[in-house]
Write a protein that holds these residues in place. Sequence first.
Motif, PDB file in Angstrom:
ATOM      1  N   MET A 183      37.152  35.500  31.356  1.00  0.00           N
ATOM      2  CA  MET A 183      37.604  35.912  32.685  1.00  0.00           C
ATOM      3  C   MET A 183      38.199  37.318  32.591  1.00  0.00           C
ATOM      4  SD  MET A 183      39.178  32.429  34.356  1.00  0.00           S
ATOM      5  CE  MET A 183      38.741  32.986  35.994  1.00  0.00           C
ATOM      6  N   ILE A 184      37.920  38.121  33.617  1.00  0.00           N
ATOM      7  CA  ILE A 184      38.413  39.504  33.660  1.00  0.00           C
ATOM      8  C   ILE A 184      39.145  39.704  34.976  1.00  0.00           C
ATOM      9  CG2 ILE A 184      37.790  41.938  33.579  1.00  0.00           C
ATOM     10  CD1 ILE A 184      35.242  41.155  32.126  1.00  0.00           C
ATOM     11  N   SER A 185      40.373  40.182  34.889  1.00  0.00           N
ATOM     12  CA  SER A 185      41.195  40.444  36.066  1.00  0.00           C
ATOM     13  C   SER A 185      41.426  41.946  36.198  1.00  0.00           C
ATOM     14  CB  SER A 185      42.541  39.724  35.956  1.00  0.00           C
ATOM     15  OG  SER A 185      43.392  40.065  37.027  1.00  0.00           O
ATOM     16  N   SER A 186      41.270  42.450  37.422  1.00  0.00           N
ATOM     17  CA  SER A 186      41.477  43.886  37.699  1.00  0.00           C
ATOM     18  C   SER A 186      42.490  44.035  38.833  1.00  0.00           C
ATOM     19  CB  SER A 186      40.152  44.555  38.064  1.00  0.00           C
ATOM     20  OG  SER A 186      39.242  44.471  37.002  1.00  0.00           O
ATOM     21  N   PRO A 187      43.785  43.920  38.520  1.00  0.00           N
ATOM     22  CA  PRO A 187      44.802  43.901  39.585  1.00  0.00           C
ATOM     23  C   PRO A 187      44.918  45.198  40.360  1.00  0.00           C
ATOM     24  CG  PRO A 187      45.833  44.033  37.421  1.00  0.00           C
ATOM     25  CD  PRO A 187      44.382  43.794  37.178  1.00  0.00           C
ATOM     26  N   TYR A 188      44.534  46.340  39.758  1.00  0.00           N
ATOM     27  CA  TYR A 188      44.710  47.623  40.440  1.00  0.00           C
ATOM     28  C   TYR A 188      43.372  48.343  40.634  1.00  0.00           C
ATOM     29  CZ  TYR A 188      49.428  46.421  39.183  1.00  0.00           C
ATOM     30  OH  TYR A 188      50.604  45.752  39.040  1.00  0.00           O
ATOM     31  N   PHE A 189      42.332  47.564  40.776  1.00  0.00           N
ATOM     32  CA  PHE A 189      41.013  48.117  41.083  1.00  0.00           C
ATOM     33  C   PHE A 189      40.958  48.420  42.574  1.00  0.00           C
ATOM     34  CE2 PHE A 189      36.392  47.257  42.017  1.00  0.00           C
ATOM     35  CZ  PHE A 189      35.963  48.472  41.520  1.00  0.00           C
ATOM     36  N   ARG A 190      40.659  49.654  42.936  1.00  0.00           N
ATOM     37  CA  ARG A 190      40.820  50.116  44.311  1.00  0.00           C
ATOM     38  C   ARG A 190      39.505  50.307  45.052  1.00  0.00           C
ATOM     39  NH1 ARG A 190      45.614  52.125  46.158  1.00  0.00           N
ATOM     40  NH2 ARG A 190      47.340  52.069  44.704  1.00  0.00           N
TER      41      ARG A 190
END
Length: 613
Positions: free
Chosen positions: A263-270
């Motif tokens: 799993m890959i999380s991108s919390p600040y991907f805009r």
Amino acid sequence: MMMQKAWLRRSKLKMLSQQDNTDCNDDEELNEKKSKTAGGFTGRGITLQMLVEDNILQAKEGSMSLEYMMAKYSLLKCRKSSLPRVLGLCAVKKLLIQIKNTVAAGLLDHQQLVKHETLGNRPTIEDPNLLVETISFASVGKLQPFLISLHTAALITIDVHCSLTRSEVVGYLAGSWDMNSNTLTIKKAFPCLSRLADEKRGQTIEVKIAQAMEAAELSLVGWYHSHPAAHPTPSVQDIDSQLEYQLKLKGTGDQGYRPCVGMISSPYFREEENQATPITCYWVSPPTEARPMELGKPMAMQYNVVYDSSVKEEVIPKIDACLKFYKDALDRINFDDNWTDEVTILEKLKSMINQKRSKDSLKLEAMKRIIGNVVSKNIEVKKLVYVYLVRYAEEQQDLALLSISTFQRALKDPNQLIRASALRVLSSIRVPVIVPIMMLAIRDSVSDMSPYVRKTAAHAIPKLYDLDPEQKDELVMVIEKLLSDQTTLVVGSAVMAFEQVCPERTDLIHKNYRKLCSVLVDIEEWGQVIIIGMLTRYARTQFTDPNIGGRDASASSSKEKPFYGESDDENAMKDDKKEVDLDSDHRLLLRNTKPLLQSRNASVLKVQETFII
């Protein structure tokens, strides 16, 4: 079992110096030798020339680009004069912190994704940080190999851990594997609270995580990591690592097999400025025997979110540990910074947690239990679950998607009733993401040996057309095949699909016209109503009107009729003897609809009265 070692190779700027890291004097020796190792540099001094030669830094007019965190970035508003000629250890750290801050501020260009089919063999791919676009199973006409259930306790832990720092983080997923229901359940997430370069601490943390999993009677089922401001898409290195973990957890035989997901999380991907954190779950399809050197295919995995009734005891201790670990870190997130003009990062994080603590969690859990009975062998139970799914599929799309693979397997069931029911429910789930799966199921079902299944496929065509009108061209080809079906059970439904999808395509009726006329009397009443209406419209547009010219002549003769002349009965007898010039196919239609005047169905009689008489 431990994955952190492979993870250490990800950073291009990892410093391997064993000297004191606190020594930040700017008078470092300029004459130290430059030495290279796989993945980084060693030595006390790093010059810009060294970084440029290795294509890590690229100086441009008024800007600088570098490769960092699996992406190639262009740093704007950077003056050449502001960069030191020699970068010592502290200067490198300050530069990285500046870059990380710029990432969070959204000043860096995102790395573009590449498609898997554009890549060559694995040895020819030089950049391990290249992001590869994931592939859906529906797009390649395959089924997802297993179902995934992700508990909110694990999901909240992943989100919070990945949101606390601008650096990449990694953790492990614990759960269970049910071979009977073919479901992988992810119940807990364990953050690995160590720096990527701190291998010794990483090994200690991994041992503690393994002990915690064993105490909770859970197994290692996957791993997660973050791409703080980049696409939530696996890199080449991620794909290699994931395939390696899958092979390690594969086991021997059916009893020892256990899936593994990443799993890959991108919390600040805009890319989209919303408060939801994009998370990608993926699994790697190994290369085929014909192409063993090919890079594994990253396959996107659909998962169902299971709302835990209470996450407080599970999540809060892990969040506290994460906050303490990153409390004094230079790369920690300042929650007072703005995510948008009106929302701070802290508000974004709170909103995310609240979304995963729905008040309807008990209701959703009950829905999950109901849908779990879709694998029941009792046909009556299956029917009830199917009715439930049709009713609530639009409201709970995640739960509906959870059962898709079950319906796909049911389409291959030996029982024709189960095959037809699965297709009926699958076509009634109005979720756009399954349109390719529905199209594939309909194409296969029109060639089914059972007329009942083919009839069900005809009924599914208008539903798919309403959901996605762009599928019209493919549906027209399916309708053409159904119109040529020789079974009366199928013909009525095929004409119904024709009328709703492509009524203007009269060319599809030309070669089937005589067959439709001949079987009209044997078709069920509902089908007779549909076919009579269609054939009447066809006759009026394709045949010459036999009354043209006859009406005007009869009108003029009535005006010139003498007072003392032939009686009306005699005129009628003469008119009956006149032959009307009808096309043979036109006469065929009238001859085959005449017996339907004796039908006991009021709808059939009404249609004949409206269209023909």
